[in-house]
Write an enzyme that holds these catalytic residues in place. Sequence first.
Site, mmCIF file in Angstrom:
data_model
loop_
_atom_site.group_PDB
_atom_site.id
_atom_site.type_symbol
_atom_site.label_atom_id
_atom_site.label_comp_id
_atom_site.label_asym_id
_atom_site.label_seq_id
_atom_site.Cartn_x
_atom_site.Cartn_y
_atom_site.Cartn_z
ATOM 1 C CG ASP A 212 44.508 21.512 49.379
ATOM 2 O OD1 ASP A 212 45.947 20.813 50.365
ATOM 3 O OD2 ASP A 212 44.046 22.524 49.911
ATOM 4 C CB ALA B 196 45.793 24.708 43.312
#
Length: 313
Positions: free
Chosen positions: A265, A263
Amino acid sequence: MKTSPLDVITYGEAMTMFVANETGELDQAMQFTKRIAGAELNVSIGLSRLGMNVGWVSRVGNDSFGRFTLATLQQEGINHQCVTVDERFPTGFQLKSKAENGTDPKVEYFRKGSAASHLSVHDFDRAYFSQARHLHLSGVAAALSTDSLALANHAAQEMRAMGKTISFDPNLRPVLWPSQQVMCEKLNALAFQADWVLPGLKEGQILTGKQTPEEIADFYLSRGVKAVIIKLGPDGAWFKTADGHQQHVAAVRVENVVDTVGAGDGFAVGVISALLEGKALPDAVMRGNKIGALAVQAIGDSEGLPTRAELGE
């Protein structure tokens, strides 16, 4: 593979990831699905899917996992001309449990002595890096080894001297550091070289010793960072800039969280891509929230990252 010049360059470790097909403890799982993992690689994949030219630098082993990584890079259109196939050391891998009800999955890493852990300043090709207008760094690659940390600092110094922008996601991996004190000292020194710092709230509290988002932001802004964007999980995100502008950006509501890994990233993909497109910071953070929300709705670290058409902007 897209042609140069590059929009973004980054470096890090890719690992083959085996995700359990059924929920429960990893030692009880009998069937797994093979995928790819790696914080910097996730960001590279996300940016490439949005149409950006991305260069990713690493080392992989001359083994099936290394070939799987190279094939993934080719498939995703990521420039990998500076990925070295290392004959001495293997490509790392990991096992990941299948979680449910939005809980974090358990991950076991098998990366000690991997090819990527031997990244060093020798992997910095100045001509290649200079093609890119932006450098993205994360605390994962910096934690792989002292030589890899030296590469992160060298890349930041060189790119900063060339007038490029730099983003930094702390992405804390305490188990890879000798102590929390060393982790905070080294990662903060790296963060101070960045234009945009993107910690989670808990990460910011650990790194700075401060508690509130504004205190965390001021810690970095007072040392030359231009913007600090703090991830607040289900509460969205909050940012503050060097000129004092601060704002909360609401989260995108998700009914069914499938896999929380990746998430952050995805959030980085949204923020970086939007800022490089010249969008205002509130809009960039909004895109970060949107892509982060998409990422948690798919199994795998990068499977939920959208194409430009799927993003719908």
